[in-house]
Design an enzyme around this catalytic site. Structure first.
Site, mmCIF file in Angstrom:
data_model
loop_
_atom_site.group_PDB
_atom_site.id
_atom_site.type_symbol
_atom_site.label_atom_id
_atom_site.label_comp_id
_atom_site.label_asym_id
_atom_site.label_seq_id
_atom_site.Cartn_x
_atom_site.Cartn_y
_atom_site.Cartn_z
ATOM 1 N N ASN A 102 4.901 23.556 22.715
ATOM 2 C CA ASN A 102 3.345 23.589 22.632
ATOM 3 C C ASN A 102 2.719 22.109 22.819
ATOM 4 O O ASN A 102 1.761 22.003 23.329
ATOM 5 C CB ASN A 102 3.067 23.891 21.562
ATOM 6 C CG ASN A 102 1.636 24.092 21.191
ATOM 7 O OD1 ASN A 102 0.782 24.684 21.634
ATOM 8 N ND2 ASN A 102 1.158 23.061 20.154
ATOM 9 N N GLN A 168 1.341 14.817 17.710
ATOM 10 C CA GLN A 168 1.801 15.800 18.598
ATOM 11 C C GLN A 168 0.910 16.235 19.511
ATOM 12 O O GLN A 168 0.295 17.417 19.491
ATOM 13 C CB GLN A 168 2.246 16.779 17.728
ATOM 14 C CG GLN A 168 3.609 16.491 16.863
ATOM 15 C CD GLN A 168 3.810 17.389 15.721
ATOM 16 O OE1 GLN A 168 2.809 18.034 15.172
ATOM 17 N NE2 GLN A 168 5.247 17.638 15.555
ATOM 18 N N ASP A 170 -1.064 18.176 22.342
ATOM 19 C CA ASP A 170 -0.499 19.495 23.170
ATOM 20 C C ASP A 170 -0.348 19.337 24.651
ATOM 21 O O ASP A 170 -1.162 18.591 25.510
ATOM 22 C CB ASP A 170 -1.868 20.603 22.918
ATOM 23 C CG ASP A 170 -1.453 21.252 21.848
ATOM 24 O OD1 ASP A 170 -1.012 20.658 20.694
ATOM 25 O OD2 ASP A 170 -2.006 22.280 21.581
ATOM 26 N N ASP A 200 8.895 28.162 19.572
ATOM 27 C CA ASP A 200 7.872 27.689 18.390
ATOM 28 C C ASP A 200 6.521 27.700 18.767
ATOM 29 O O ASP A 200 5.979 27.447 19.938
ATOM 30 C CB ASP A 200 8.222 26.085 17.966
ATOM 31 C CG ASP A 200 7.439 25.790 17.020
ATOM 32 O OD1 ASP A 200 7.561 26.255 15.656
ATOM 33 O OD2 ASP A 200 6.615 24.614 17.118
ATOM 34 N N GLU A 242 8.166 32.936 17.544
ATOM 35 C CA GLU A 242 7.182 32.846 16.279
ATOM 36 C C GLU A 242 5.723 33.104 16.729
ATOM 37 O O GLU A 242 5.377 32.291 17.637
ATOM 38 C CB GLU A 242 7.361 31.374 15.639
ATOM 39 C CG GLU A 242 6.355 31.169 14.507
ATOM 40 C CD GLU A 242 6.398 29.910 14.139
ATOM 41 O OE1 GLU A 242 7.272 29.458 13.157
ATOM 42 O OE2 GLU A 242 5.722 28.958 14.533
#
Length: 546
Positions: A102, A168, A170, A200, A242
């Site tokens: 992601n 982080q 995207d 994830d 998930e």
């Protein structure tokens, strides 16, 4: 009987850096895990799920990846990883790894190049906005730790999107090059020999993010494309995802509207997990019965993955506020035990007050419900947590192998994280070696329970239904049917003993017998008066087909 290996698997989730340290540097590593494969084989594990293994600045326990094509040097190298796959395979154990695509770390060369110039080949691999988006402060995954999902980058002179932490950014799934790179990453690790991936944050991966739109569309067709690519490269590879979404959306992650199971093979059953926690808190199974009845019909080949504890907090977001408060009151009454207003950052043993009967009951129940069971490392010995650690790290403490210093995890004076050392759950009292020498230990019980499960393929590949008969308060009776036979399960979530009448099943029975139980019970007879102890359980083989 189905040849799909994942339907009959027992999956064991672990962090390499907290499992076993082979070189005394205080960090668990691949060689350390190789040295413990015989332990896992004896336990009955058939599949290892490794949390992130890639090079990382490690600001989010490895979920901030800086290189998707290598192994974090703290853990070893690609040669060590290849040896792990070989040695695990020798013991009949498959290995899946986390696929965290992601986002990347902000230290990843792709992002460093992307922010340096709009002409960079990687600029459009991320999601940018020229002006401050109106939804800048919406959609945070970690409330209290995040205050925005769009941040301004002074080098790029633009706003970039990050569904998780600011470090982080995207990836832009709208970019065909990003899609191809994700497939390339999968192909690389499949070629090395992994059996698949735990994906994830799948709902966020497929979001077609647009500035100012807090609810962007999701491109589910990318999952179809990825599934096809993965299976062309390795026919029996599995995607375990998930996807904590609304119940009516779940079927779209398994397959398209035509009814084919052509997307994700397995989904974690977050709805059931929340209901299990509520049922354990109430000591009553009604919400589990509701969950079984409400389960959407899955296409052939699709599978649930069940769990009680994983690497994150217990997520209660799918419960009502009142239900969540009930669980908090029973299992996480102190604010220090709670996280993000929706979860509990504890392991199961301390949540249940260390009461052995309830721990056995909880795991016997989980492992008997439809789907593939997933267990977190250390749960098999009843490890505790360390609430002095920040956030999710409370349940990410080193494995407790023995009474040696540091629980036998490492010989170093400085550890990646402290070993639990409190009087009740510390390594001196809770460890593998002590329990290995005790035939009545929790570890010994887990070995027996998993062996029994592996003789009951009906659980993983059959149907699962509530047996609707009058039962004492707190008792759940359900059955699993497949072409191999029928299993019946009795679980008493309450502390009072009772008697169950299952004589309505007697015409189906062919030499019924207890195959797992919390105590020695009388012979089953005509099934019309089956005693069950408080917090008791009985796994009954009703009939077996040749």
């Amino acid at each position: 009987m189905s040849d799909r290996w994942y339907e009959k698997a027992v999956i064991y989730c672990l962090d390499l850096d907290t499992y076993a340290d082979s070189n005394g540097d205080g960090v668990g590593d691949i060689r350390g895990l190789i040295g413990r494969l015989d332990y896992l084989a004896r336990l009955g594990i058939t599949c290892l799920w490794l949390n992130p293994i890639h090079p990382t600045p490690n600001r989010d326990d490895g979920y901030d990846v800086a290189d998707f094509y290598n192994v974090d040097p703290r853990l070893g190298n690609l040669g060590d990883f290849a040896e792990l796959l070989h040695q695990a395979g020798n013991r009949g154990i498959k290995v899946i790894i986390d696929l965290v695509v992601n986002h990347t770390s902000d230290q990843h060369p792709w992002f460093q190049s992307a922010r340096s110039s709009p002409e960079s080949a990687y600029h459009d691999w991320y999601v940018w906005s020229e002006s401050q988006p109106s939804d800048r402060h919406q959609g945070m995954v970690f409330p209290g730790e995040q205050n925005e999902t769009w941040s301004y980058d002074r080098t790029a002179k633009k706003w970039f999107y990050h569904r998780f932490y600011k470090f982080q950014p995207d990836l832009n799934i709208n970019n065909p090059q990003v899609r191809e790179e994700i497939k390339k990453i999968c192909a690389f690790w499949l070629q090395l020999g992994v059996a698949g991936f735990r994906m994830d944050a799948v709902p966020f991966i497929i979001e077609e993010t647009q500035p100012g739109n807090p609810n962007p569309p999701k491109d589910l067709d990318f999952l179809t494309d990825l599934r096809q690519h993965v299976q062309w490269r390795k026919a029996d590879a599995v995607l375990l995802a998930e996807a904590n979404v609304e119940p009516d959306q779940l079927k779209h992650f398994f397959g398209d509207d035509g009814g084919s199971a052509n997307r994700i093979h397995m989904l974690f059953d977050f709805m059931l997990n929340g209901r299990l926690m509520l049922a354990l808190a109430r000591r009553h199974p009604e919400v589990i019965i509701d969950a079984l009845q409400d389960t959407p019909k899955l296409p052939s080949g699709a599978q649930w993955a069940t769990f009680l504890r994983n690497h994150d907090e217990v997520d209660l977001s799918r419960l009502t506020v009142e239900q969540r408060d009930e669980v908090f009151e029973q299992f996480g009454p102190d604010e220090s035990m709670q996280l993000y207003g929706r979860g509990i950052r504890r392991r199961l043993a301390p949540m249940l007050g260390g009461e052995r009967r309830r721990i056995e009951l909880a795991y016997a129940l989980q492992f008997s419900l439809r789907g593939t069971p997933v267990i977190r490392y250390g749960e098999e010995i009843g490890m505790g947590d360390d609430l002095t650690q920040e956030g999710r790290n409370a349940i990410r403490t080193p494995m407790q192998w023995s009474s040696l210093p540091n629980g036998g995890f490492s010989t170093s004076d400085t550890l990646v994280r402290p070993v639990v050392s409190d009087p009740e759950y510390g390594y001196e009292k809770i460890n593998v070696t002590l329990q290995r020498h005790d035939p009545q230990s929790l570890l010994s019980w887990f070995e027996r329970m998993i062996r029994t499960l592996r003789e009951a393929p009906e659980v993983g590949s059959g149907t699962c239904k509530n047996v609707d008969v009058p039962v004492p308060s707190g008792v759940l009776v359900h059955r699993a049917d497949a072409e191999t036979g029928t299993m019946v399960f009795i679980h008493n979530l309450g502390e009072s003993e009772g008697v169950v009448d299952l004589s309505s099943l007697e015409p189906e029975a062919e030499f019924p017998n207890d195959v797992l139980a919390d105590q020695k019970y009388p012979d089953l007879g005509k099934l019309d008066a089956l005693p069950i102890g408080g917090y008791g359980y009985r796994w009954i083989r009703l009939k077996r087909h040749p």
